[in-house]
Motif scaffolding. Structure first.
Motif, PDB file in Angstrom:
ATOM      1  N   GLN A 148       2.710   2.800  -0.023  1.00 46.35           N
ATOM      2  CA  GLN A 148       3.608   1.647   0.085  1.00 46.35           C
ATOM      3  C   GLN A 148       3.987   1.117  -1.294  1.00 46.35           C
ATOM      4  O   GLN A 148       5.138   0.727  -1.528  1.00 46.35           O
ATOM      5  N   VAL A 149       3.040   1.119  -2.215  1.00 47.52           N
ATOM      6  CA  VAL A 149       3.335   0.686  -3.585  1.00 47.52           C
ATOM      7  C   VAL A 149       4.381   1.604  -4.224  1.00 47.52           C
ATOM      8  O   VAL A 149       5.310   1.138  -4.889  1.00 47.52           O
ATOM      9  N   ASP A 181       7.780   0.845  -2.705  1.00 48.02           N
ATOM     10  CA  ASP A 181       8.291  -0.422  -3.244  1.00 48.02           C
ATOM     11  C   ASP A 181       8.727  -0.263  -4.699  1.00 48.02           C
ATOM     12  O   ASP A 181       9.711  -0.869  -5.134  1.00 48.02           O
ATOM     13  N   THR A 182       7.981   0.541  -5.451  1.00 50.58           N
ATOM     14  CA  THR A 182       8.361   0.801  -6.851  1.00 50.58           C
ATOM     15  C   THR A 182       9.741   1.443  -6.915  1.00 50.58           C
ATOM     16  O   THR A 182      10.587   1.047  -7.724  1.00 50.58           O
ATOM     17  N   PHE A 237       8.090  -5.471 -12.029  1.00 45.82           N
ATOM     18  CA  PHE A 237       6.738  -5.406 -11.481  1.00 45.82           C
ATOM     19  C   PHE A 237       5.982  -6.725 -11.634  1.00 45.82           C
ATOM     20  O   PHE A 237       4.763  -6.763 -11.439  1.00 45.82           O
ATOM     21  N   ARG A 288      12.389  -1.165  -6.147  1.00 42.25           N
ATOM     22  CA  ARG A 288      12.591  -2.119  -7.238  1.00 42.25           C
ATOM     23  C   ARG A 288      13.394  -1.486  -8.378  1.00 42.25           C
ATOM     24  O   ARG A 288      14.275  -2.134  -8.956  1.00 42.25           O
ATOM     25  N   ASN A 292      -1.527  -6.824  -8.198  1.00 42.91           N
ATOM     26  CA  ASN A 292      -0.619  -7.021  -9.329  1.00 42.91           C
ATOM     27  C   ASN A 292      -0.698  -5.800 -10.239  1.00 42.91           C
ATOM     28  O   ASN A 292      -1.775  -5.448 -10.727  1.00 42.91           O
ATOM     29  N   ALA A 299      -2.988  -7.240  -1.366  1.00 41.96           N
ATOM     30  CA  ALA A 299      -1.947  -7.327  -2.398  1.00 41.96           C
ATOM     31  C   ALA A 299      -2.562  -6.944  -3.739  1.00 41.96           C
ATOM     32  O   ALA A 299      -3.784  -7.002  -3.927  1.00 41.96           O
ATOM     33  N   ASP A 304       1.947   8.473  -9.724  1.00 43.85           N
ATOM     34  CA  ASP A 304       2.566   7.161  -9.982  1.00 43.85           C
ATOM     35  C   ASP A 304       3.472   7.222 -11.213  1.00 43.85           C
ATOM     36  O   ASP A 304       3.718   6.197 -11.843  1.00 43.85           O
ATOM     37  N   PHE A 339       2.557  -6.585  -5.452  1.00 46.63           N
ATOM     38  CA  PHE A 339       2.847  -5.621  -4.391  1.00 46.63           C
ATOM     39  C   PHE A 339       2.014  -6.020  -3.169  1.00 46.63           C
ATOM     40  O   PHE A 339       0.798  -6.177  -3.263  1.00 46.63           O
ATOM     41  N   ARG A 340       2.677  -6.131  -2.052  1.00 47.83           N
ATOM     42  CA  ARG A 340       1.981  -6.552  -0.828  1.00 47.83           C
ATOM     43  C   ARG A 340       2.007  -5.413   0.185  1.00 47.83           C
ATOM     44  O   ARG A 340       3.019  -4.753   0.368  1.00 47.83           O
TER      45      ARG A 340
END
Length: 652
Positions: free
Chosen positions: A271-272, A275-276, A323, A279, A335, A333, A297, A327-328
């Motif tokens: 999920q991170v 989301d990255t 960033f 963004r 940071n 969550a 990553d 990130f939730r």
């Protein structure tokens, strides 16, 4: 026999065929008509020999022009279907008129001219039917209208020869019609096969495009993948190299991503990454920037029209700013931050491989020196690359037994006022390069795969000295991340310790938080192996890693070593004091020892004492000592007082 609107492709093929064949048909009819009119011009009325041919020529010319012009126009399916229907409708009156006009000449002239009329009707009918064969409705109507009318006309004379001709025509016409129908079916089948082939080709092309898209797309984020990213760089090198333009390759790496997988699970990590990608796409949606996920990553950014360095730095900082928000995910969550390394073409390099490598080096440099801040590859980095290369080369050829030494830094037990143990610190003096910082040659050893051998040499030297220490002083030895990747390296170290005769209970292996989080599961297995052997485990530089409290209770550890960054401004920052107080309380609750590193001043020493710290390490008590100096200091201390009852890390 109707023209079907849903047979669009077949209708277009019919129209194309007619546009080629009907002008030919009208041309042949015109020639034949003029021939008949010419031979009967003196014996037949003028309306038959002159007026009728002129009208036929005008009509033939008009239809020819229509089809010739129609070839150049882009007609709709409806227009084509309408034109075909009109052609069928025109066949009935034209065939009747053509037959009546030809047969009307039979009453004039002699036998030769009568034969010409029969020849004219037969040849013209066959030619017209062939030219209309792709529009079977029109071909059949024309063939049977002319044939039936001609046969009936010939039979009215009652002459054996004409009767034979009529019968012959009556038999041949169905056979000829069957041949035309078969040809039209073959034509329709060919068009259908072509359509199917095109459809199959379209499907294959779509499949190839989809396969190409999948081969060049990251399945998780939907971004371009590593293959596509490298191909785009190759294209830019080729195109921009010829034009003399510039572009920038940037590599972005998430800071602190791996612990998310280890602590929260892979779904949270995925999920991170998604989301990255979102963004980054939002940040660069209006710019000519290719965004790719290169693996893990790591992401790639290709600035096709970058501007100057300052403008690119602004864009890269904008990417880092994406960033700032946490990130939730379902499990919680986190940071995270991002670090970016960049290289400009052709200033940094003029080939894809070298350009990518230098962007990667800039990323590596940024992670070591300017985390969360973009860094451009520069000539200074190039010098560092050469320096690292020279260092690695020297390390490969080093006589480790002679050149590597170990120094020892004592740990003070405040309760007893004496040394409780010493930490072994690696030192290397290279004959060609001089004294090398430990962090530099350890990184070099990891890069070239020498860390295992180097660790064993240093560990053997440390044990050799520690065996001569008085009392039950402990030996602390640092393990690298590579030593935690599997049990084999640690098993070799434990075997060396066992052969040396040094008690396992006096041995402490220090590991960093980052080394543990590099592969949490493997690290857990290694740490359990260490404790099962009777040795102790210490977490070094505690507090600098990711969410320490989230996993520290899960680790089989005996000691926490508080990072010196909390001690540096201990006397000026109340928050640092509160953090240290909390860590000391945590260790007390978990029943593990706590060593405060980096104590260098009297004020720091007093404050650590006031906060309840028991073990300290730092220049205030002692700098690292050579093996000889350490032995002398320990011997003096041993002669002055009795040793305390318990060593650091003893398990109650």
């Amino acid at each position: 026999m109707q023209i079907k609107d849903d047979e669009r492709e077949l209708n277009r093929a019919r129209y194309r065929a007619l546009s080629q064949q009907l002008p030919l048909m009208y041309g042949i009819i015109t020639i034949n008509t003029l021939a008949v009119a010419y031979t009967h011009i003196e014996i037949a009325p003028l309306f038959l020999t002159l007026l009728a041919p002129v009208l036929l020529l005008v009509f033939a010319l008009a239809r020819t022009v229509k089809y010739v012009v129609g070839r150049q126009r882009l007609l709709s399916d409806e227009q084509i279907a309408k034109s075909l229907r009109n052609t069928i409708k025109l066949v009935i009156p034209l065939s009747a008129i053509f037959t009546l006009w030809g047969l009307s000449f039979y009453q004039y002239g002699d036998a030769h001219q009568h034969a010409q009329i029969v020849f004219f009707i037969g040849v013209t009918t066959i030619v017209s039917a062939f030219c209309l064969m792709h529009l079977r409705q029109a071909a059949m109507l024309h063939l049977f209208i002319v044939s039936i009318a001609t046969c009936a006309f010939l039979l009215t004379f009652g002459e054996p020869v004409l009767t034979a001709i009529a019968l012959n025509l009556g038999v041949v016409t169905p056979v000829f019609a069957a041949l035309l129908l078969q040809s039209e079916k073959d034509f329709a089948r060919m068009i259908l096969q072509k359509r199917q082939q095109r459809q199959q080709h379209s499907k294959l092309r779509a499949l190839n495009e989809e396969n190409k898209r999948l081969a060049n797309t990251d399945s998780l984020t939907g971004l371009a993948n590593r293959r596509q990213f490298l191909a785009e760089i190759d294209e830019c090198v080729s195109r921009h190299g010829k034009l003399g333009n510039e572009f920038v390759v940037a590599l972005l790496d998430l800071d602190g991503f791996k612990p998310i997988n280890d602590v929260f699970g892979h779904p949270a990590g995925d999920q991170v990454l998604v989301d990255t990608a979102a963004r980054l796409q939002k940040r660069f949606s209006h710019l000519p920037v290719l965004i790719a996920r290169l693996g893990g990553d790591e992401f790639g950014l290709l600035f096709r029209d970058p501007g100057n360095d300052e403008e690119v730095m602004t864009l890269a900082r904008s990417a880092c700013d994406a960033f700032r928000d946490a990130f939730r995910f379902e499990e919680g969550a986190a940071n995270l931050s991002a670090t970016i390394g960049m290289a400009r073409f052709p200033a940094a390099a003029n080939s894809r491989s070298l350009l990518f490598d230098r962007a990667d080096y800039a990323l590596y440099y940024a992670k070591q020196n300017a985390k969360s801040e973009p860094v451009f590859f520069s000539h200074d980095h190039e010098r560092l690359i050469f320096a690292n290369s020279a260092l690695e080369q020297a390390l490969r050829h080093a006589d480790l037994e002679k050149e590597m030494t170990v120094e020892f830094q004592p740990v003070l037990d405040l309760e007893y006022g004496s040394t409780k143990g010493l930490e072994a610190l690696a030192r290397w003096y290279c004959p060609t390069l001089g004294r090398i910082r430990p962090d530099l040659f350890i990184k070099a050893a990891e890069n070239i795969g020498m860390m295992g051998r180097l660790t064993e040499v240093l560990f053997t030297k440390a044990l050799k000295e520690a065996r001569n220490w008085p009392g039950d002083l402990t030996l602390s030895f640092n393990l690298s991340a590579t030593s935690l990747s599997s049990e084999a390296p640690v098993r070799r170290l434990l075997s060396i310790a066992e052969r040396s005769g040094f008690p396992m209970t006096r041995l402490i292996f220090e590991i960093t938080e980052s080394a543990v989080m590099n592969d949490f599961e493997s690290a857990m297995e290694v740490l359990n192996l260490i404790r099962e052997s009777g040795a102790h485990v210490a977490i070094d530089d505690f507090g600098t890693g990711f969410s320490s409290l989230a996993y520290v209770h899960r680790l089989p550890i005996d000691i926490l070593k508080v990072d010196r960054s909390f001690i540096r401004d201990l006397t000026r920052n109340e928050r640092s004091a509160n953090v240290l107080r909390s860590i000391l309380g945590l260790c007390e609750n978990l029943k593990i020892a706590c060593i405060v590193e980096g104590v260098e001043t009297q004020e720091q020493f007093d404050l650590v004492c006031d906060l309840g710290g028991r073990f300290i390490q730092g220049y205030y008590y002692s700098k690292p000592l050579s093996a000889g100096d350490a032995h002398m200091v320990l011997q003096i201390e041993s002669d002055m007082q009795e040793p305390p009852l318990h060593a650091i890390g003893d398990r109650a």
